[in-house]
Design an enzyme around this catalytic site. Structure first.
Site, PDB file in Angstrom:
ATOM      1  N   GLU A  13       6.543  -5.683 -13.824  1.00 58.25           N
ATOM      2  CA  GLU A  13       5.503  -5.413 -14.813  1.00 58.25           C
ATOM      3  C   GLU A  13       5.930  -4.285 -15.756  1.00 58.25           C
ATOM      4  O   GLU A  13       6.412  -3.256 -15.298  1.00 58.25           O
ATOM      5  CB  GLU A  13       4.189  -5.032 -14.125  1.00 58.25           C
ATOM      6  CG  GLU A  13       3.032  -4.957 -15.105  1.00 58.25           C
ATOM      7  CD  GLU A  13       1.717  -4.557 -14.438  1.00 58.25           C
ATOM      8  OE1 GLU A  13       0.675  -5.083 -14.840  1.00 58.25           O
ATOM      9  OE2 GLU A  13       1.749  -3.718 -13.525  1.00 58.25           O
ATOM     10  N   GLU A  58      -4.429  -1.474  -5.467  1.00 58.39           N
ATOM     11  CA  GLU A  58      -3.503  -2.613  -5.488  1.00 58.39           C
ATOM     12  C   GLU A  58      -4.126  -3.863  -4.888  1.00 58.39           C
ATOM     13  O   GLU A  58      -3.861  -4.979  -5.351  1.00 58.39           O
ATOM     14  CB  GLU A  58      -2.199  -2.259  -4.756  1.00 58.39           C
ATOM     15  CG  GLU A  58      -1.472  -1.041  -5.301  1.00 58.39           C
ATOM     16  CD  GLU A  58      -1.309  -1.045  -6.814  1.00 58.39           C
ATOM     17  OE1 GLU A  58      -1.099  -2.119  -7.394  1.00 58.39           O
ATOM     18  OE2 GLU A  58      -1.423   0.040  -7.417  1.00 58.39           O
TER      19      GLU A  58
END
Length: 920
Positions: free
Chosen positions: A181, A352
């Site tokens: 990412e 997360e």
């Protein structure tokens, strides 16, 4: 004949280039099935845009990777099933730093479309490759694109990169991990590396027997390829974006448990840190159970691995089924990790795992709406931890998340939550305070306005509707919009667009006039005054106001949609507190004696307001001072009540502003002023300081207060504090590091001990051998507290070298040195000298580069410092022009310069006020 063919081919490709600017596609001029002869020298890259064409869609990747852990390189192949939606001869996709050794295209029957090697053209500036097919790829047909490739394992923290750790016997071992990412999957394999191109992934990894491999899905089977080389074959993934693909090859150990719905959860770490994984396992199991119930959607994978990577730039990454973490974000050692470390680990895991739904299951369509991922995950940290670990009192921290957002948003260099971003640098810069903190606070405001039930049912509707798909702002508002306010249908889109599509934060000025409360809104800015010609007048928000009064415990609500407004509160109301518990994202200014009323209330009956309201008042008052809206004596009057305050959060808020004043003077090299101010702060908070014990006893709030108060007291050279810290450090040294200091005060003890040569050297040695990431973090901070500039220079060089102090810690090391008055300009000069190396290590646009720029210049205030910063930014103009962080830094400087003009007056008033308060 050859010339004619070349000319025809050239004209054909010119026609392709000519239509590449259309939004849809390049249309091939040949009929389906017709084969064009190859002539690689005449081909030009067929696509000019940064974003890929939409007429080829990937469906399934079959990826084989073989990392060589000896020569630190990897080879691989990928077969991508593609759906062609317009006739074309070209496939354009992403690749960065890969050597493509073979490319071919097959039809649905796996027959090659050409018996020749297909040309691969590269456009490095756009990180794209174009593969030319001599036979036209027909609209409505599916094909297989096959490529073989190789590269070195990357240095740094992006793509498929190498990491190392040292065993307890001193041996260095290597592993390979991924971080994709936002735009780095293309560094590991050729792919359609944009979030909208979701596909399934079937991964195979080859390894030697001493390693294990992990990926998003469980291993289906392992086969021996040859000579002991093993191949792990993973189950096909669910449909997901490329940035969520992950794989790790290591020799780590793990522990495993199962959630109530049967999901297998495992925590992985280097073998000698295996015992530090137990708390994370407990948290992860609880969190997955909580989220499945809260979202009413089953976690869609059979397993969830959490792994601590020794070299990791960010805090963690939400790869679906294989979340990766910095060691400080996952490992917890009861002997060396403080209660703040425990809270951090819990919140990061909550963040997360929230992403497994927000971001992974439903993904933003493009990076301009990354807040849909990060704002939600940041907010869900608080909701999940409050539900699963109420003793951690996480709700006390949400205020500070919103305060951080206000600080950034009150600068002219701020940006809207949803902002354009095209190139990789711009995209990386989207991962900032606005996306995370402001995004979370706007959601907090929305949840409290809509009520918990309406908010929760709306986001469940959103997640269900867009599962395995992409979404944008409007999709969220549509999912939440079935809501009546004051008997009327609420136009949620109109309301929320004012918060996500324009930058900044409003200040609501409140004036009491008889039974009515008069309201006025404008943009809150610290760098521009209302008298300035560029003062913004065109900002308008739909503000969901809340307020409390002394005559009722009810929280009243009002939607303010105009520049001015009024509310009837009644004649018998003596005080009104607007923005109850700071559930709203706006600053409140009480005009015409309003602040005097608040000060009187706090002095006479401060518990009439919640601790959140008291903290909010302190924050707003000092924010208004720095913006020129409120005289400093009014803010100092307000915090006079703090001698009566028992709650940690408002105490620390008030203390934080006093510390801010102190550190400003300290950096101006005014020893007499700073000494006097430090003395007055110690006198003002004497009772609080003396109540602290040097232990780990008490509630989470009490322990947090202990850490902060004793740290500041020792920094201000408080004799009892220094004496106790020196004795504790001496005991720790004599035990040869075997004595476990109370974790809440260990950093303070180390910081005092680091002031002499022997203590500093002993701490550096312990840092080098410690197996606890939490302890290493505390020691590193202590080392940067040295007043010896040569020691600070040595730390910076060790950080740049990356062996004793890992490169992942260099950016925070620079900020720690910059916080030290002796290291203030040292850190800035280090950044200027090593700028190119820093950009190479962390990548332009990363949060590390942003923090370095803003952090090292954040306390500058003189005209000379401003000129120096501007000169440096001019010298890196090409890079600086791409970075919003440089504008933030300059804004901060302008703010500090304006503040410095009245600084000495403020200081005199401040000390006089403290004396007055102490004499009462």
């Amino acid at each position: 004949m050859a010339f004619v063919r070349l000319l025809a081919l050239f004209l054909f490709h010119m026609s392709l280039v000519g239509c590449q600017h259309t939004q849809t596609s390049q249309q091939a001029s040949s009929s389906p099935g017709e084969q064009t002869p190859l002539g690689t020298d005449s081909l030009s890259f067929p696509w000019s845009r940064l974003r890929l064409p939409r007429y080829i869609v990937p469906l399934h990747y079959r990826l084989l990777l073989h990392p060589n852990m000896t020569n630190l390189s990897f080879t691989g192949s990928v077969q991508i099933q593609i759906d062609v939606q317009n006739n074309t001869n070209w496939v354009v996709l992403h690749s960065k730093g890969l050597q493509i050794s073979k490319a071919t295209i097959l039809n649905e029957n796996f027959a090659h479309l050409s018996d020749q090697v297909l040309p691969v053209l590269h456009n490095p500036s756009h990180e794209q490759i174009g593969i030319f097919s001599p036979r036209v790829l027909s609209s409505g047909q599916k094909y297989f694109l096959y490529m073989e490739f190789g590269a070195e394992l990357a240095d740094g923290f992006y793509g498929f990169y190498k990491s190392t750790y040292r065993t307890s016997t001193g041996e260095t071992r290597t592993l390979a991990s991924t971080h994709f990412e936002p735009t780095s999957a293309r560094m590991a394999f050729p792919c359609f590396d944009e979030p909208v191109f979701k596909a399934n992934f079937s991964v195979r990894i080859r390894r030697s027997a001493e390693y294990i491999s992990l990926s998003n899905m469980p291993i289906v089977k392992t086969v021996e390829v040859n000579d002991g080389l093993l191949e792990d074959r993973f189950a096909a993934s669910v449909k997901m974006s490329t940035y969520l693909v992950a794989f790790v090859i290591s020799d780590f150990k793990s522990i495993t448990a199962t959630t109530s719905s049967g999901v297998q959860v495992s925590i992985y770490a280097v073998p000698q840190k295996w015992l530090q994984t137990h708390y994370a396992l407990e948290v992860a199991v609880k969190m997955l159970d909580f989220y499945e119930e809260y979202f009413n959607i089953r976690y869609p994978l059979p397993k969830q691995d959490l792994i601590a990577i020794p070299d990791f730039q960010s805090g963690a990454m939400e790869n679906w089924g294989l979340t990766t973490y910095r060691e400080t974000s996952l490992l917890f050692d009861p002997l060396t990790s403080s209660v703040s470390d425990k809270l951090w680990v819990t919140m990061v895991i909550g963040h997360e795992l929230a992403h497994q739904w927000f971001g992974n299951l439903v993904t933003m369509e493009w990076w301009n709406d990354i807040w849909l991922n990060e704002g939600f995950a940041r907010y869900m940290e608080y909701i999940s931890v409050e539900a699963t670990y109420p003793d951690l009192k996480v709700e006390e921290y949400l205020l500070h998340t919103c305060f951080a957002a206000v600080g950034h948003d009150s600068l002219n260099s701020s940006r809207p939550i949803s902002s354009p971003a095209e190139n990789p640098t711009q995209i990386k810069e989207m991962f900032d305070t606005v996306s995370y903190d402001k995004g979370a606070c706007v959601l907090h405001m929305l949840r409290h306005f809509l009520t918990d039930d309406v908010f929760q049912s709306g986001i469940v509707r959103y997640l269900r509707k867009y599962s395995y798909k992409n979404a944008h702002n409007q999709d969220l508002w549509d999912s939440l919009s079935n809501y009546l306010f004051a008997g009327e249908h609420l136009n949620l889109t109109a309301m929320m667009n004012t918060w996500t599509l324009q930058k900044g934060i409003p200040v609501v000025s409140v004036t009491r006039k008889g039974p009515r409360l008069l309201l006025r809104q404008e943009r809150f800015l610290k760098t521009v005054l209302p008298s300035d010609p560029v003062w913004p007048t065109f900002f308008l928000w739909h503000i969901p106001l809340t307020y409390k009064t002394d005559v009722s415990s009810t929280v009243h609500r009002h939607l303010m949609t105009t520049q001015t407004d009024s509310i009837h509160v009644g004649e018998d109301v003596s005080w009104v507190k607007v923005n109850s518990d700071m559930t709203g994202y706006y600053v409140v200014h009480y005009e015409d004696g309003g602040w005097d009323e608040m000060t009187k209330l706090l002095r006479e009956n401060h518990t009439a307001l919640s601790y959140k309201d008291r903290t909010h008042l302190i924050h707003n008052a000092f924010q208004l001072v720095t913006a020129g809206h409120l005289p400093v004596n009014k803010a100092l009057d307000l915090i006079g009540y703090l001698r009566l305050e028992k709650h940690t959060v408002p105490l620390l808020q008030g203390l934080g502003y006093l510390e801010y004043f102190y550190r400003m003077i300290e950096k101006r090299n005014e020893p007499e002023l700073s000494q006097n101010l430090g003395m007055y702060i110690l006198r003002f908070f004497r009772a609080v300081i003396d109540q602290q014990t040097w232990s780990d006893n008490g509630t989470v709030s009490e322990r947090r207060l202990r850490s902060e108060v004793l740290s500041l007291a020792c920094h201000l050279d408080d004799p009892p504090c220094l004496e106790r810290a020196r004795q504790s450090f001496k005991d720790w040294l004599q035990s040869n590091g075997t004595l476990n200091l109370p974790t809440d005060v260990a950093e303070t003890v180390f910081s005092v001990g680091a002031q002499d040569d022997h203590g500093w050297a002993s701490l550096l040695h312990t840092y080098n051998i410690s197996l606890s990431a939490a302890q290493k973090q505390k020691i590193l901070f202590a080392l940067t507290c040295s007043r010896n500039t040569s020691k600070l220079e040595r730390l910076l060089e060790l950080g740049l070298e990356g062996k004793v102090i890992r490169s992942q810690d260099l950016s925070s090391l620079i900020l720690m040195v910059a916080r030290n008055p002796q290291g203030h300009h040292l850190a800035w000069n280090f950044v200027k000298k090593n700028w190119d190396t820093l950009v190479e290590k962390f990548q332009l646009g990363s949060f590390c580069i942003r923090n370095i720029i803003i952090g090292t210049t954040g306390q500058f205030s003189s005209p000379e410092e401003l000129a120096e910063v501007q000169s440096f930014f001019e010298s890196i103009k090409e890079q600086a022009s791409q970075l919003r962080a440089t504008q933030v830094a300059l804004d901060n400087l302008q703010k500090n310069r304006g503040y410095l003009k009245v600084f000495l007056i403020i200081l005199c008033v401040f000390i006089w006020k403290l004396l007055t308060l102490l004499e009462r």
